[in-house]
Design a protein around this motif. Structure first.
Motif, mmCIF file in Angstrom:
data_model
loop_
_atom_site.group_PDB
_atom_site.id
_atom_site.type_symbol
_atom_site.label_atom_id
_atom_site.label_comp_id
_atom_site.label_asym_id
_atom_site.label_seq_id
_atom_site.Cartn_x
_atom_site.Cartn_y
_atom_site.Cartn_z
ATOM 1 N N VAL A 1 33.769 73.642 77.570
ATOM 2 C CA VAL A 1 34.920 74.025 76.772
ATOM 3 C C VAL A 1 36.096 73.598 77.677
ATOM 4 O O VAL A 1 37.167 73.147 77.198
ATOM 5 C CB VAL A 1 34.842 75.360 76.392
ATOM 6 C CG1 VAL A 1 36.086 75.854 75.919
ATOM 7 C CG2 VAL A 1 33.675 75.632 75.590
ATOM 8 N N LEU A 2 36.025 74.188 78.847
ATOM 9 C CA LEU A 2 37.232 73.730 80.057
ATOM 10 C C LEU A 2 37.248 72.308 80.192
ATOM 11 O O LEU A 2 38.616 71.818 80.040
ATOM 12 C CB LEU A 2 36.708 74.602 81.238
ATOM 13 C CG LEU A 2 36.266 75.978 81.362
ATOM 14 C CD1 LEU A 2 35.860 76.527 82.646
ATOM 15 C CD2 LEU A 2 37.697 76.730 81.007
ATOM 16 N N ALA A 3 36.287 71.640 80.161
ATOM 17 C CA ALA A 3 36.557 69.881 80.307
ATOM 18 C C ALA A 3 37.223 69.611 79.144
ATOM 19 O O ALA A 3 37.995 68.612 78.997
ATOM 20 C CB ALA A 3 34.978 69.367 80.474
ATOM 21 N N GLN A 4 36.695 70.156 77.892
ATOM 22 C CA GLN A 4 37.483 69.638 76.679
ATOM 23 C C GLN A 4 38.886 69.903 76.602
ATOM 24 O O GLN A 4 39.645 69.001 76.379
ATOM 25 C CB GLN A 4 36.939 70.204 75.413
ATOM 26 C CG GLN A 4 37.210 69.902 74.020
ATOM 27 C CD GLN A 4 36.435 70.455 72.981
ATOM 28 O OE1 GLN A 4 36.123 71.693 73.314
ATOM 29 N NE2 GLN A 4 36.575 69.868 71.737
ATOM 30 N N HIS A 5 39.129 71.117 77.042
ATOM 31 C CA HIS A 5 40.724 71.496 77.197
ATOM 32 C C HIS A 5 41.435 70.556 77.821
ATOM 33 O O HIS A 5 42.628 70.053 77.709
ATOM 34 C CB HIS A 5 40.776 72.834 77.462
ATOM 35 C CG HIS A 5 40.912 73.766 76.454
ATOM 36 N ND1 HIS A 5 41.709 74.192 75.599
ATOM 37 C CD2 HIS A 5 39.506 74.664 75.895
ATOM 38 C CE1 HIS A 5 41.591 75.015 74.573
ATOM 39 N NE2 HIS A 5 40.180 75.232 74.929
ATOM 40 N N GLY B 1 44.580 67.611 77.334
ATOM 41 C CA GLY B 1 46.025 67.631 77.954
ATOM 42 C C GLY B 1 46.364 69.240 78.474
ATOM 43 O O GLY B 1 47.496 69.603 78.929
ATOM 44 N N ASP B 2 45.350 70.010 78.296
ATOM 45 C CA ASP B 2 45.650 71.622 78.538
ATOM 46 C C ASP B 2 45.281 71.907 80.027
ATOM 47 O O ASP B 2 44.837 70.846 80.713
ATOM 48 C CB ASP B 2 44.731 72.493 77.536
ATOM 49 C CG ASP B 2 45.009 72.304 76.345
ATOM 50 O OD1 ASP B 2 46.138 71.891 75.759
ATOM 51 O OD2 ASP B 2 44.222 72.474 75.319
ATOM 52 N N ARG B 3 45.494 73.024 80.452
ATOM 53 C CA ARG B 3 45.121 73.464 81.765
ATOM 54 C C ARG B 3 43.864 74.163 81.690
ATOM 55 O O ARG B 3 43.635 75.033 81.027
ATOM 56 C CB ARG B 3 46.441 74.389 82.285
ATOM 57 C CG ARG B 3 47.632 73.291 82.632
ATOM 58 C CD ARG B 3 48.831 74.294 83.210
ATOM 59 N NE ARG B 3 48.113 75.131 84.467
ATOM 60 C CZ ARG B 3 48.623 76.135 84.812
ATOM 61 N NH1 ARG B 3 49.672 76.468 84.153
ATOM 62 N NH2 ARG B 3 48.376 76.835 86.022
ATOM 63 N N ALA B 4 43.179 74.265 82.764
ATOM 64 C CA ALA B 4 41.924 75.338 83.072
ATOM 65 C C ALA B 4 41.839 75.653 84.346
ATOM 66 O O ALA B 4 42.255 74.790 85.247
ATOM 67 C CB ALA B 4 40.607 74.592 82.542
ATOM 68 N N THR B 5 41.804 77.038 84.701
ATOM 69 C CA THR B 5 41.476 77.370 86.015
ATOM 70 C C THR B 5 40.028 78.388 85.995
ATOM 71 O O THR B 5 39.985 79.303 84.956
ATOM 72 C CB THR B 5 42.702 78.448 86.285
ATOM 73 O OG1 THR B 5 43.829 77.610 86.114
ATOM 74 C CG2 THR B 5 42.717 78.785 87.770
ATOM 75 N N LEU B 6 39.606 78.200 86.966
ATOM 76 C CA LEU B 6 38.267 79.084 87.253
ATOM 77 C C LEU B 6 38.463 80.138 88.105
ATOM 78 O O LEU B 6 39.051 79.587 89.249
ATOM 79 C CB LEU B 6 37.070 78.329 87.783
ATOM 80 C CG LEU B 6 36.468 77.315 86.375
ATOM 81 C CD1 LEU B 6 36.490 75.764 86.941
ATOM 82 C CD2 LEU B 6 35.174 77.631 86.104
ATOM 83 N N LEU B 7 38.393 81.274 87.988
ATOM 84 C CA LEU B 7 38.253 82.483 89.178
ATOM 85 C C LEU B 7 36.745 83.208 89.055
ATOM 86 O O LEU B 7 36.406 83.643 88.354
ATOM 87 C CB LEU B 7 39.154 83.513 88.771
ATOM 88 C CG LEU B 7 39.406 84.700 89.526
ATOM 89 C CD1 LEU B 7 39.761 84.561 90.767
ATOM 90 C CD2 LEU B 7 40.288 85.934 88.862
ATOM 91 N N HIS B 8 36.390 82.690 90.492
ATOM 92 C CA HIS B 8 34.983 83.472 91.075
ATOM 93 C C HIS B 8 35.325 84.648 91.629
ATOM 94 O O HIS B 8 36.055 84.607 92.526
ATOM 95 C CB HIS B 8 34.370 82.364 91.658
ATOM 96 C CG HIS B 8 34.399 80.972 90.897
ATOM 97 N ND1 HIS B 8 33.621 80.717 89.740
ATOM 98 C CD2 HIS B 8 34.977 79.863 91.219
ATOM 99 C CE1 HIS B 8 33.669 79.475 89.380
ATOM 100 N NE2 HIS B 8 34.525 79.020 90.323
ATOM 101 N N LEU B 9 34.710 85.700 91.231
ATOM 102 C CA LEU B 9 34.798 87.066 91.930
ATOM 103 C C LEU B 9 34.053 87.181 93.141
ATOM 104 O O LEU B 9 34.465 87.910 93.963
ATOM 105 C CB LEU B 9 34.773 88.025 90.818
ATOM 106 C CG LEU B 9 35.687 88.207 89.782
ATOM 107 C CD1 LEU B 9 35.324 89.672 88.948
ATOM 108 C CD2 LEU B 9 37.002 88.046 90.068
#
Length: 151
Positions: free
Chosen positions: A21-25, A29-37
């Protein structure tokens, strides 16, 4: 342009459950950010915690780079993720800073305690992020959409 913020308990969790889903966004042309706790550094039966933490961080950075996403890490220990106001505020501050349109995180009834805690942390952090009467470094921001995944 949509910005998707994927918040996982361990490096790799949301890569696996929502990576496509993130790669598709990003491809749209969208932005994606992953936050790992946490890094998930206690999850290997044979590697030392330090070695596995290094590997997990490198894998998370490589994954984000390959799909064109941003990546951030908090410094909590795997298996010992605190469900406290400080952690919720830190995540809320990141929501205020990044201003995502969509947040993805863990489902509430996950079998792993760090996943269930992350679910509750994100729910409260989203509230704190949008609370206009709570003064923080960045202005209040309410992320409109919240979705859940589980691995």
């Amino acid at each position: 342009m949509t910005h998707v913020l994927a918040i996982g308990a361990h490096a790799g969790d949301l890569d696996l459950t929502a990576g496509a889903v993130l790669a598709q966004h990003v491809l749209r042309g969208d932005r994606a950010t992953l936050l790992h706790l946490t890094l998930g550094e206690r999850g290997h039966p044979r590697m030392t915690v330090a070695d596995y933490a290094k590997q997990k961080r490198e894998e998370a950075e490589t994954f984000a780079d390959r799909i064109g996403a941003g990546v951030r890490f908090l410094d909590h220990e795997d298996g010992l993720l605190p469900e406290d106001d400080e952690t919720k505020m830190r995540v809320g501050d990141i929501i205020r800073e990044l201003r995502p349109d969509v947040i993805l995180t863990h489902w509430s009834a996950s079998i792993h305690k760090d996943h269930a805690r992350t679910h509750r942390i994100v729910e409260d952090a989203r509230f704190y992020g949008g609370l206009k009467t709570l003064e923080r470094e960045h202005p209040a921001y309410w992320a409109n959409e919240l979705y859940y995944a589980d691995n």
